[in-house]
Design a protein around this motif. Structure first.
Motif, mmCIF file in Angstrom:
data_model
loop_
_atom_site.group_PDB
_atom_site.id
_atom_site.type_symbol
_atom_site.label_atom_id
_atom_site.label_comp_id
_atom_site.label_asym_id
_atom_site.label_seq_id
_atom_site.Cartn_x
_atom_site.Cartn_y
_atom_site.Cartn_z
ATOM 1 N N GLU A 26 -118.057 58.201 87.796
ATOM 2 C CA GLU A 26 -118.682 59.500 87.594
ATOM 3 C C GLU A 26 -119.865 59.731 88.531
ATOM 4 O OE1 GLU A 26 -117.763 59.826 82.774
ATOM 5 O OE2 GLU A 26 -119.817 59.544 83.502
ATOM 6 N N ALA A 27 -120.299 58.704 89.236
ATOM 7 C CA ALA A 27 -121.454 58.832 90.130
ATOM 8 C C ALA A 27 -121.306 57.852 91.281
ATOM 9 C CB ALA A 27 -122.756 58.571 89.367
ATOM 10 N N THR A 28 -122.177 57.981 92.272
ATOM 11 C CA THR A 28 -122.176 57.067 93.407
ATOM 12 C C THR A 28 -122.636 55.684 92.951
ATOM 13 O OG1 THR A 28 -122.668 58.861 94.937
ATOM 14 C CG2 THR A 28 -123.105 56.629 95.700
ATOM 15 N N LEU A 29 -121.861 54.678 93.286
ATOM 16 C CA LEU A 29 -122.202 53.302 92.923
ATOM 17 C C LEU A 29 -122.817 52.608 94.128
ATOM 18 C CD1 LEU A 29 -118.972 52.312 90.951
ATOM 19 C CD2 LEU A 29 -121.091 53.288 90.066
ATOM 20 N N ARG A 30 -123.919 51.916 93.878
ATOM 21 C CA ARG A 30 -124.638 51.243 94.957
ATOM 22 C C ARG A 30 -124.783 49.754 94.634
ATOM 23 N NH1 ARG A 30 -126.980 56.287 94.443
ATOM 24 N NH2 ARG A 30 -127.152 57.481 96.384
ATOM 25 N N PRO A 31 -124.533 48.904 95.615
ATOM 26 C CA PRO A 31 -124.721 47.467 95.384
ATOM 27 C C PRO A 31 -126.133 47.165 94.903
ATOM 28 C CG PRO A 31 -123.583 47.858 97.462
ATOM 29 C CD PRO A 31 -124.043 49.200 96.968
ATOM 30 N N GLY A 32 -126.238 46.245 93.964
ATOM 31 C CA GLY A 32 -127.528 45.868 93.399
ATOM 32 C C GLY A 32 -127.846 46.541 92.085
ATOM 33 N N ALA A 33 -127.094 47.584 91.724
ATOM 34 C CA ALA A 33 -127.368 48.307 90.475
ATOM 35 C C ALA A 33 -127.001 47.453 89.265
ATOM 36 C CB ALA A 33 -126.578 49.615 90.448
ATOM 37 N N LEU A 34 -127.793 47.583 88.192
ATOM 38 C CA LEU A 34 -127.483 46.918 86.927
ATOM 39 C C LEU A 34 -126.466 47.758 86.159
ATOM 40 C CD1 LEU A 34 -130.981 45.699 85.679
ATOM 41 C CD2 LEU A 34 -129.137 44.327 86.677
ATOM 42 N N VAL A 35 -125.498 47.088 85.557
ATOM 43 C CA VAL A 35 -124.444 47.801 84.837
ATOM 44 C C VAL A 35 -124.145 47.091 83.522
ATOM 45 C CG1 VAL A 35 -123.388 48.637 86.967
ATOM 46 C CG2 VAL A 35 -122.590 46.490 85.975
ATOM 47 N N GLU A 36 -123.507 47.821 82.620
ATOM 48 C CA GLU A 36 -123.018 47.252 81.370
ATOM 49 C C GLU A 36 -121.500 47.367 81.364
ATOM 50 O OE1 GLU A 36 -124.790 45.886 78.965
ATOM 51 O OE2 GLU A 36 -126.807 46.388 79.676
ATOM 52 N N LEU A 37 -120.834 46.259 81.052
ATOM 53 C CA LEU A 37 -119.377 46.276 80.891
ATOM 54 C C LEU A 37 -119.062 46.188 79.404
ATOM 55 C CD1 LEU A 37 -117.882 44.100 83.771
ATOM 56 C CD2 LEU A 37 -118.405 46.537 83.713
ATOM 57 N N ASP A 38 -118.205 47.070 78.946
ATOM 58 C CA ASP A 38 -117.857 47.151 77.534
ATOM 59 C C ASP A 38 -116.521 46.457 77.288
ATOM 60 O OD1 ASP A 38 -117.461 47.750 74.933
ATOM 61 O OD2 ASP A 38 -117.495 49.924 75.143
ATOM 62 N N PHE A 39 -116.581 45.340 76.552
ATOM 63 C CA PHE A 39 -115.382 44.596 76.192
ATOM 64 C C PHE A 39 -115.069 44.781 74.710
ATOM 65 C CE2 PHE A 39 -116.874 42.335 79.979
ATOM 66 C CZ PHE A 39 -115.707 42.262 80.721
ATOM 67 N N SER A 40 -115.327 45.973 74.185
ATOM 68 C CA SER A 40 -115.149 46.214 72.758
ATOM 69 C C SER A 40 -113.752 45.881 72.277
ATOM 70 C CB SER A 40 -115.460 47.685 72.429
ATOM 71 O OG SER A 40 -116.814 47.959 72.643
ATOM 72 N N ALA A 41 -112.745 46.237 73.062
ATOM 73 C CA ALA A 41 -111.361 46.018 72.632
ATOM 74 C C ALA A 41 -111.080 44.533 72.421
ATOM 75 C CB ALA A 41 -110.396 46.606 73.649
ATOM 76 N N VAL A 42 -111.370 43.722 73.443
ATOM 77 C CA VAL A 42 -111.074 42.294 73.323
ATOM 78 C C VAL A 42 -112.073 41.603 72.403
ATOM 79 C CG1 VAL A 42 -109.895 42.107 75.527
ATOM 80 C CG2 VAL A 42 -112.362 41.891 75.446
ATOM 81 N N ALA A 43 -113.334 42.041 72.422
ATOM 82 C CA ALA A 43 -114.335 41.415 71.541
ATOM 83 C C ALA A 43 -114.029 41.716 70.090
ATOM 84 C CB ALA A 43 -115.733 41.910 71.896
ATOM 85 N N GLY A 44 -113.540 42.922 69.814
ATOM 86 C CA GLY A 44 -113.186 43.272 68.446
ATOM 87 C C GLY A 44 -112.092 42.383 67.907
ATOM 88 N N GLU A 45 -111.125 42.062 68.729
ATOM 89 C CA GLU A 45 -110.056 41.158 68.309
ATOM 90 C C GLU A 45 -110.596 39.772 68.051
ATOM 91 O OE1 GLU A 45 -107.157 41.271 71.313
ATOM 92 O OE2 GLU A 45 -106.688 43.379 71.103
ATOM 93 N N ALA A 46 -111.540 39.352 68.914
ATOM 94 C CA ALA A 46 -112.094 38.001 68.750
ATOM 95 C C ALA A 46 -112.931 37.894 67.485
ATOM 96 C CB ALA A 46 -112.947 37.644 69.970
ATOM 97 N N ALA A 47 -113.710 38.948 67.189
ATOM 98 C CA ALA A 47 -114.585 38.887 66.022
ATOM 99 C C ALA A 47 -113.833 39.122 64.721
ATOM 100 C CB ALA A 47 -115.697 39.937 66.166
ATOM 101 N N GLY A 48 -112.720 39.804 64.770
ATOM 102 C CA GLY A 48 -111.964 40.103 63.572
ATOM 103 C C GLY A 48 -112.376 41.438 62.988
ATOM 104 N N ASP A 49 -111.482 42.077 62.291
ATOM 105 C CA ASP A 49 -111.761 43.391 61.727
ATOM 106 C C ASP A 49 -112.590 43.313 60.449
ATOM 107 O OD1 ASP A 49 -110.331 44.566 63.747
ATOM 108 O OD2 ASP A 49 -108.429 44.471 62.643
ATOM 109 N N GLN A 50 -112.552 42.201 59.740
ATOM 110 C CA GLN A 50 -113.262 42.071 58.478
ATOM 111 C C GLN A 50 -114.170 40.854 58.510
ATOM 112 O OE1 GLN A 50 -110.279 41.888 55.438
ATOM 113 N NE2 GLN A 50 -109.688 44.040 55.651
ATOM 114 N N GLY A 51 -115.212 40.913 57.690
ATOM 115 C CA GLY A 51 -116.103 39.765 57.603
ATOM 116 C C GLY A 51 -117.523 40.199 57.337
ATOM 117 N N LEU A 52 -118.388 39.232 57.096
ATOM 118 C CA LEU A 52 -119.810 39.457 56.917
ATOM 119 C C LEU A 52 -120.521 38.810 58.096
ATOM 120 C CD1 LEU A 52 -120.221 38.673 53.112
ATOM 121 C CD2 LEU A 52 -119.857 40.900 54.201
#
Length: 367
Positions: free
Chosen positions: A272-298
């Motif tokens: 959505e914008a110009t990407l420049r080397p050196g920029a800090l970014v966040e990668l969202d692994f919600s799909a795979v992390a959700g499977e790893a953590a499980g749908d239920q639990g405390l």
């Protein structure tokens, strides 16, 4: 008379007692928080779902190709053709050293090559004639041998002259600093007239099109990620989104952070914008992390549980006191555990299990 005086004294005494009682009742009640020895603690309830931010990993954009350019020859710069921020193409001349002497050397080498070639032509004619005469018996063997030697010498001289010419051309070519790939000039350290040599840094160049993200991914979800896994990224702090595809997974787990290095290629045309080397970014692994953590639990922050492996305990807050409760946990993400046994979602626990407490310690919950 005595009876009257006695009655008056009783009335005065009664009035004095009444005034004392009223004074005591008017005093403010003592502040319980000032007199209590209860330990102030923060209490939390187990979450039934992990927050989205724990499924994210912070990384940095970087270029797949980046270089510091120097000259392959020595001498003064006579031309500097680019400035910082210029886009350049592979093979484009960026700067030029003084080439007058080198050009003369090329011309000399060219002349020497032509002379050697002419000598070779003459030696070739001589040896062919000698071979024919030797075959017909009109030339002695010694004459043929001499012609053969002359031919081989002429061949060697021609090869040497050709190599010298090629070397002179290469030296002339080395006087030009050229772009090794398509990119953008990020640094220019020298100007026209400056002396440079093979160790002098002249330009910095970076490929802004071929970008990748280096990110440290929690070991709890790394097995769910494969080459080709697609994840959503966002620039920090603008929040502009882009897409990446995992290209490489690290082979080892960092023993301190319990993370694995992952390299992911930025997908062209998905930003959505110009990407420049050196920029800090966040990668969202919600799909795979959700499977790893499980749908239920405390789920609890790891700081709220004192544990070794899967066995541990928490401090449960009940009626102003704490009780130690043994629990069974699983680590799902860095900083979080899932409580498998020993706790319900309605109970509250002390947020920091390392506080000095024992069963029955009086506590007061603070915000």
């Amino acid at each position: 008379m005595k009876a009257v005086m006695a009655a008056a004294m009783v009335a005065v005494a009664a009035g004095g007692c009444s005034g004392g009682a009223s004074a005591k009742a008017a005093l403010p009640a003592p502040d319980a928080s000032q007199t209590s020895n209860a330990l102030g603690v923060k209490a939390i309830a187990p979450a039934t779902k992990l927050e989205a931010n724990v499924m994210q990993a912070t990384g940095q954009l970087r270029s797949k190709q980046e270089a510091t350019l120097s000259a392959r020859a020595s001498g003064p710069l006579t031309r500097v053709l680019v400035k910082v921020g210029d886009k350049v193409k592979k093979g484009q001349v960026l700067a030029q050293l003084d080439t007058d002497t080198l050009q003369i050397a090329v011309e000399q080498a060219s002349a020497a090559r032509s002379a050697a070639a002419a000598l070779l032509d003459g030696a070739t004619i001589d040896v062919e004639r000698a071979r024919k005469l030797a075959t017909s018996g009109s030339l002695a063997q010694s004459g043929l041998d001499k012609a053969e030697v002359g031919f081989r010498q002429a061949q060697a001289q021609a090869a040497q002259a050709a190599a010298a010419y090629k070397n002179a051309q290469q030296m002339l070519k080395d006087a030009s600093i050229v772009a090794p790939f398509d990119g953008v000039i990020t640094a220019r350290n020298k100007n026209v007239g400056d002396m440079v040599n093979t160790s002098t840094s002249i330009f910095g160049i970076v490929d802004t099109e071929g970008l990748e993200v280096r990110v440290l991914v929690p070991e709890a979800i790394i097995d769910r990620i494969q080459q080709g896994t697609v994840a959503q990224g966002s620039l920090n702090p603008s929040g502009a989104r882009f897409e990446v595809k995992v290209a490489n997974l690290g082979a080892v787990i960092d023993p301190q952070s319990r993370t694995v290095e992952v390299l992911a290629d930025v997908v062209p045309g998905k930003s959505e914008a110009t990407l420049r080397p050196g920029a800090l970014v966040e990668l969202d692994f919600s799909a795979v992390a959700g499977e790893a953590a499980g749908d239920q639990g405390l789920f609890l922050p790891a700081q709220a549980v004192s544990s070794k492996g899967q066995q541990g305990f928490v401090w449960v807050v009940q009626d102003g006191k704490v009780q130690r409760r043994d629990v069974k946990v699983q680590r799902v993400l860095p900083g979080y555990v899932r409580v498998v046994e020993g706790l319900s979602s309605q109970e509250q626990v002390v947020a920091d299990a390392s506080l000095p407490m024992k069963d029955g310690t009086a506590v007061r919950v603070v915000q």
